[in-house]
Design a protein around this motif. Structure first.
Motif, PDB file in Angstrom:
ATOM      1  N   GLU A 268      10.578  37.674 124.016  1.00  0.00           N
ATOM      2  CA  GLU A 268      11.306  38.065 125.216  1.00  0.00           C
ATOM      3  C   GLU A 268      10.806  37.344 126.458  1.00  0.00           C
ATOM      4  O   GLU A 268       9.598  37.207 126.666  1.00  0.00           O
TER       5      GLU A 268
ATOM      6  N   GLN B 237      13.838  33.762 132.420  1.00  0.00           N
ATOM      7  CA  GLN B 237      15.162  33.491 131.874  1.00  0.00           C
ATOM      8  C   GLN B 237      15.976  32.615 132.823  1.00  0.00           C
ATOM      9  O   GLN B 237      16.625  31.654 132.397  1.00  0.00           O
TER      10      GLN B 237
ATOM     11  N   TYR C 112      12.045  30.751 119.708  1.00  0.00           N
ATOM     12  CA  TYR C 112      11.684  32.037 120.321  1.00  0.00           C
ATOM     13  C   TYR C 112      12.797  33.067 120.143  1.00  0.00           C
ATOM     14  O   TYR C 112      12.519  34.279 120.014  1.00  0.00           O
ATOM     15  N   LYS C 113      14.050  32.613 120.080  1.00  0.00           N
ATOM     16  CA  LYS C 113      15.138  33.554 119.838  1.00  0.00           C
ATOM     17  C   LYS C 113      15.150  34.033 118.389  1.00  0.00           C
ATOM     18  O   LYS C 113      15.445  35.207 118.118  1.00  0.00           O
ATOM     19  N   THR C 114      14.826  33.141 117.458  1.00  0.00           N
ATOM     20  CA  THR C 114      14.756  33.518 116.045  1.00  0.00           C
ATOM     21  C   THR C 114      13.763  34.647 115.829  1.00  0.00           C
ATOM     22  O   THR C 114      13.995  35.568 115.035  1.00  0.00           O
ATOM     23  N   TYR C 115      12.653  34.588 116.561  1.00  0.00           N
ATOM     24  CA  TYR C 115      11.607  35.599 116.414  1.00  0.00           C
ATOM     25  C   TYR C 115      11.716  36.725 117.450  1.00  0.00           C
ATOM     26  O   TYR C 115      10.806  37.558 117.563  1.00  0.00           O
ATOM     27  N   ASN C 116      12.819  36.738 118.197  1.00  0.00           N
ATOM     28  CA  ASN C 116      13.075  37.818 119.166  1.00  0.00           C
ATOM     29  C   ASN C 116      11.965  37.978 120.194  1.00  0.00           C
ATOM     30  O   ASN C 116      11.632  39.103 120.603  1.00  0.00           O
TER      31      ASN C 116
ATOM     32  N   TRP D 108       3.603  42.339 116.759  1.00  0.00           N
ATOM     33  CA  TRP D 108       3.938  42.022 115.372  1.00  0.00           C
ATOM     34  C   TRP D 108       2.842  42.452 114.406  1.00  0.00           C
ATOM     35  O   TRP D 108       1.690  42.654 114.798  1.00  0.00           O
TER      36      TRP D 108
END
Length: 238
Positions: free
Chosen positions: A220, A226, A214-218, A163
């Motif tokens: 992994e 997972q 964590y999904k909002t900010y992509n 980022w």
């Protein structure tokens, strides 16, 4: 001395100069995109390669591990490159009202009127907080830590290292990722993910918020993570 005898050493020298050199610390990325450490059985056989100074940088450049290899060494290398300052120097005061993100989080979650240190109302000293980690009531701000639901170091390892600095500062101060909790549990948690730490109470709410952030900010997860996270969510939120 003949022309041929003079030409041969020049050709040989050019070949040597054009051939990538590797030392014991060099990671070789083969033409097929596989990142080989010096311990790989294919390391010496890989003659045409792009060199990297770390396995993590090879992976970041689009490489992949040899089949059957673990990604743990990649995570360790990324972890070693982490520092808190990558996400800004402490809590930000984005609206310049003298209340930084810590103070604003304390104000948001207090169930009673806040007491400030001075009339400027910059520093919170007391209120009433119910910790979502334990259900315990806390009255002194000094006993509270502001928890990053998705820890900064965890985020760094899972993609935040790519980022911009501005995005990392935003993440570190995002209200969606901040909770007022007792210091002892926050320091017990440190930088652990869902598969390594859960709070004593309200596990499903914590798990759901962690996943949402964590999904909002992509960010992994590895395939192994997972599977683990899916099982944890099913166990605590079914």
């Amino acid at each position: 001395m003949t022309f041929k005898s003079l030409l041969f050493p020049c050709i040989l020298l050019n070949l040597i100069l054009l051939t990538p050199l590797a030392n014991a610390n060099t990671i070789k990325k083969s033409n097929s995109g596989i990142c080989h450490e010096s311990t790989s059985p294919y390391y010496e056989r890989t003659k045409n390669f792009t060199s990297f100074d770390s396995l993590a940088s090879c992976i970041d450049a689009g490489g992949r591990l040899p089949k059957g290899s673990s990604s743990s060494s990649v995570s360790k290398q990324k972890s070693s490159n982490y520092s808190r300052k990558m996400f800004g120097h402490g809590w930000a005061d984005s609206n310049k009202d003298c209340q930084d993100s810590r103070m604003e989080t304390l104000i948001t979650y207090s169930l009673s009127p806040i007491q400030f240190k001075t009339e400027k109302k910059c520093m919170v000293i007391s209120g009433k907080w119910i910790s979502p980690f334990s259900g315990e009531t806390i009255y002194s701000a000094s006993e509270i830590d502001i928890d990053h639901v998705v820890p900064l170091k965890w985020a760094w390892i899972h993609g935040a290292n790519h980022w911009t600095k501005a995005k990392r500062v935003k993440f570190a101060n995002d209200p969606a990722n901040l909770l007022s909790v007792e210091a002892r549990l926050n320091r017990q948690k440190v930088a652990k993910g869902l598969n390594a730490w859960l709070p004593p109470a309200n596990q499903c709410q914590y798990i759901s918020r962690f996943i949402r952030v964590y999904k909002t900010y992509n960010l992994e997860l590895s395939n192994k993570e997972q599977v683990s996270y899916d099982k944890i969510r099913l166990q605590y939120c079914s």
